[in-house]
Design an enzyme around this catalytic site. Structure first.
Site, mmCIF file in Angstrom:
data_model
loop_
_atom_site.group_PDB
_atom_site.id
_atom_site.type_symbol
_atom_site.label_atom_id
_atom_site.label_comp_id
_atom_site.label_asym_id
_atom_site.label_seq_id
_atom_site.Cartn_x
_atom_site.Cartn_y
_atom_site.Cartn_z
ATOM 1 C CD GLU A 79 -1.355 -0.255 3.647
ATOM 2 O OE1 GLU A 79 -2.037 0.756 3.835
ATOM 3 O OE2 GLU A 79 -1.456 -1.289 4.334
ATOM 4 C CB CYS A 111 -2.227 -4.870 6.588
ATOM 5 S SG CYS A 111 -1.728 -3.273 7.187
ATOM 6 C CG HIS A 233 -2.138 -7.086 10.409
ATOM 7 N ND1 HIS A 233 -0.936 -6.662 9.878
ATOM 8 C CD2 HIS A 233 -2.857 -5.959 10.657
ATOM 9 C CE1 HIS A 233 -0.945 -5.339 9.801
ATOM 10 N NE2 HIS A 233 -2.092 -4.889 10.269
HETATM 11 P P1 HMG Z 1 -3.831 6.232 21.492
HETATM 12 O O1 HMG Z 1 -5.084 6.997 21.590
HETATM 13 O O2 HMG Z 1 -2.586 6.983 21.455
HETATM 14 O O3 HMG Z 1 -3.622 5.216 22.654
HETATM 15 O O4 HMG Z 1 -3.956 5.331 20.184
HETATM 16 P P2 HMG Z 1 -4.613 4.726 23.824
HETATM 17 O O5 HMG Z 1 -4.940 5.858 24.696
HETATM 18 O O6 HMG Z 1 -5.713 3.905 23.251
HETATM 19 O O7 HMG Z 1 -3.591 3.784 24.607
HETATM 20 C C1 HMG Z 1 -3.068 2.658 24.002
HETATM 21 C C2 HMG Z 1 -2.889 1.603 25.080
HETATM 22 O O8 HMG Z 1 -1.859 2.019 25.979
HETATM 23 C C3 HMG Z 1 -4.139 1.388 25.956
HETATM 24 O O9 HMG Z 1 -4.191 0.005 26.201
HETATM 25 C C4 HMG Z 1 -3.813 2.150 27.222
HETATM 26 O O10 HMG Z 1 -4.487 1.659 28.369
HETATM 27 C C5 HMG Z 1 -2.325 1.869 27.325
HETATM 28 P P3 HMG Z 1 -5.530 -0.838 25.846
HETATM 29 O O11 HMG Z 1 -6.594 -0.299 26.700
HETATM 30 O O12 HMG Z 1 -5.791 -0.533 24.380
HETATM 31 O O13 HMG Z 1 -5.146 -2.236 26.098
HETATM 32 N N1 HMG Z 1 -1.577 2.812 28.179
HETATM 33 C C6 HMG Z 1 -0.624 2.424 29.029
HETATM 34 N N2 HMG Z 1 -0.144 1.207 29.359
HETATM 35 C C7 HMG Z 1 0.867 1.127 30.279
HETATM 36 N N3 HMG Z 1 1.360 2.227 30.916
HETATM 37 C C8 HMG Z 1 0.905 3.465 30.628
HETATM 38 C C9 HMG Z 1 -0.141 3.591 29.657
HETATM 39 N N4 HMG Z 1 -0.822 4.651 29.147
HETATM 40 C C10 HMG Z 1 -1.705 4.153 28.236
HETATM 41 N N5 HMG Z 1 1.422 4.528 31.257
HETATM 42 C C11 HMG Z 1 -3.864 3.607 18.547
HETATM 43 C C12 HMG Z 1 -3.553 3.985 20.000
HETATM 44 C C13 HMG Z 1 -3.431 2.189 18.303
HETATM 45 C C14 HMG Z 1 -5.373 3.747 18.307
HETATM 46 C C15 HMG Z 1 -3.087 4.585 17.632
HETATM 47 O O14 HMG Z 1 -1.711 4.384 17.785
HETATM 48 C C16 HMG Z 1 -3.437 4.430 16.150
HETATM 49 O O15 HMG Z 1 -4.378 5.039 15.671
HETATM 50 N N6 HMG Z 1 -2.647 3.599 15.400
HETATM 51 C C17 HMG Z 1 -2.926 3.335 13.980
HETATM 52 C C18 HMG Z 1 -4.126 2.449 13.755
HETATM 53 C C19 HMG Z 1 -3.883 1.003 14.152
HETATM 54 O O16 HMG Z 1 -2.775 0.548 14.289
HETATM 55 N N7 HMG Z 1 -4.993 0.235 14.271
HETATM 56 C C20 HMG Z 1 -4.896 -1.182 14.552
HETATM 57 C C21 HMG Z 1 -6.042 -1.989 13.946
HETATM 58 S S1 HMG Z 1 -6.269 -1.637 12.212
HETATM 59 C C22 HMG Z 1 -5.006 -2.518 11.414
HETATM 60 O O17 HMG Z 1 -4.377 -3.353 11.992
HETATM 61 C C23 HMG Z 1 -4.723 -2.160 9.978
HETATM 62 C C24 HMG Z 1 -3.485 -1.320 9.759
HETATM 63 O O18 HMG Z 1 -2.319 -2.101 9.888
HETATM 64 C C25 HMG Z 1 -3.542 -0.646 8.382
HETATM 65 C C26 HMG Z 1 -3.706 -1.524 7.147
HETATM 66 O O19 HMG Z 1 -4.462 -2.484 7.116
HETATM 67 O O20 HMG Z 1 -3.101 -1.159 6.148
HETATM 68 C C27 HMG Z 1 -3.372 -0.184 10.763
#
Ligand code: HMG
Length: 389
Positions: A79, A111, A233
């Site tokens: 992609e 992906c 993935h």
């Molecule tokens: P965010 O808002 O920065 O993070 O976005 P958050 O607030 O959701 O926190 C993440 C985790 O860290 C949470 O854990 C928190 O509790 C934890 P969870 O509740 O999810 O288990 N946390 C802590 N843990 C330990 N100590 C601390 C602490 N503070 C917080 N102090 C997000 C995170 C992944 C949404 C963001 O990075 C993002 O948008 N990433 C891109 C999208 C993505 O990867 N999506 C995954 C599914 S889609 C997919 O896999 C397809 C993709 O590869 C693309 C394709 O297909 O081409 C992305």
């Protein structure tokens, strides 16, 4: 006839940033990135690497003269394509010196595309058992500096040779796939960075996994206990764990422990590279095979997800003495030789992009240790160099 993965290799650029240091620079608790997201290091692509060079460098790790003759189909899955018209597969075909009587195409579905690629390759081998197919999953994940997606970037490629009587893993039947038109992550033609609805994407990933897993069980008659491990993935290493946890209570404690232990092993490489989109599931497989001690004949579950979205669950069986056909040492060397850069340097590399107005550029490839590099753009044509030729 058995058909599957005969060889598998990986390449990632020579520079990375430490996630704890990135967290500090962003004013975030380091544990959020290392535990909450589950990433320790993030590979960064210098301007001299693009999806073509990453794929070609990954393939160089595995192909020999016999493969060069027998590969008659190159499936470039990405992609991060470099051209709306010409396939990245044609460039890789030339850079590797493959048999001219081959097809070369590019596949896209976020992906997921490399999974479509290996299944398409399987069909090709069923009709042409003597041939071999080169499947490439290659990407550079870019969300932007200081964005929530930033900690889930990465760069790299996985190359696989699909053949009859494979040495590493036979691909089994009973694949279950699912498509649904959703906007969880996308990258419009005009943007070099992805747009994402992060929380929604996490939910959809899990929903897709649950749906394909349910149908897979009905169709195959297999259960969690029949899998030695499940590879996911991995956009970040916590994501697959969240999905695995939703089904773990279907299994005995012993099976749960085994799946959790093998899950951790399947994330070692991804934790130190980041999201490589199309290649991520196969990097996880590589991490598992090169770092766990699984018996020949073990069945591995594979969950592929590509935003937008398409998901698939399928399985593979490890072949007799499969370990002898892995190249763990060269992957270890690749990791050992990488250089850490500061957050400032990472930002500089991130912003150093090719001109978008069609002007020429000459790039310094002397600092990039990769064999195959992008050396510039002349008359709107990317210039590639294979330093070994
Ligand atoms: P965010 O808002 O920065 O993070 O976005 P958050 O607030 O959701 O926190 C993440 C985790 O860290 C949470 O854990 C928190 O509790 C934890 P969870 O509740 O999810 O288990 N946390 C802590 N843990 C330990 N100590 C601390 C602490 N503070 C917080 N102090 C997000 C995170 C992944 C949404 C963001 O990075 C993002 O948008 N990433 C891109 C999208 C993505 O990867 N999506 C995954 C599914 S889609 C997919 O896999 C397809 C993709 O590869 C693309 C394709 O297909 O081409 C992305």
């Amino acid at each position: 006839m058995k058909i599957g993965i005969d060889k598998i290799g990986f390449y990632s650029p020579h520079v990375y940033v430490d996630m704890e240091k990135l967290a500090e620079a962003r004013g975030v608790e380091p544990a959020k990135f290392t535990i909450g997201i589950g990433q320790s290091q993030m590979a960064i692509a210098p301007i001299t690497q693009d999806s073509v060079t990453l794929a070609a460098n990954a393939a160089l790790q595995i192909i020999d003269e016999e493969d060069r003759e027998k590969i008659d189909f190159v499936i470039f899955c990405s992609e991060s394509g470099i051209d709306h018209s010409k396939s990245g597969g044609v460039y890789v075909h030339q850079l590797l010196g493959l048999n001219p009587h081959a097809r070369a195409v590019e596949l896209k579905q976020a992906c997921y595309a490399a999974t479509a690629g290996i299944q398409m390759a399987k069909g090709h081998i069923a009709l042409n058992p003597e041939s071999k197919v080169l499947v490439l999953g290659t990407d550079i994940a870019r969300y932007g500096l200081n964005t929530p997606g930033e900690s889930t970037q990465g760069a790299g490629a996985v190359a696989m040779i699909i053949s009859a009587n494979p040495h590493v893993m036979e691909l089994e039947q009973h694949n279950v796939y699912l498509t649904n038109d959703i906007m969880d992550f996308w990258r419009p033609i005009y943007s070099d960075k992805a747009f994402v609805d992060g929380k929604f994407s996490n939910e959809q990933y899990i929903l897709f996994f649950n749906k394909v897993w349910e149908v897979y069980k009905e169709k195959s008659g297999l259960e969690l206990k029949d899998m030695e491990a499940i590879c996911y993935h991995l956009p970040y290493t916590k994501m697959g764990l969240k999905a695995l946890r939703t089904v773990l209570d279907e299994a005995s404690e012993e099976v749960q422990e085994r799946l959790l232990k093998n899950y951790q092993t399947s994330t070692i490489y991804n934790r130190n590279v980041g999201n490589i989109y199309t290649g991520s599931l196969y990097l996880s497989l590589l991490s598992l095979l090169e770092n766990a001690d699984l018996e020949d004949g073990s069945r591995i579950g594979m969950f592929s997800y590509g935003s937008g979205a398409v998901g698939e669950f399928f399985t593979g069986v490890l072949q007799l003495n499969y370990r002898d056909y892995l190249i763990k040492e060269s992957h270890q060397q690749l990791f050992n030789k990488r250089e850490e850069v500061t957050v400032e340097k990472y930002e500089e590399i991130f912003e150093d992009v090719l001109p978008a107005d069609g002007s020429d550029i000459e790039l310094d490839i002397s600092k990039d240790p990769a064999t195959i590099c992008l050396s510039g753009v002349v008359d709107n044509k990317r210039q590639y160099v294979n330093k070994n030729r």
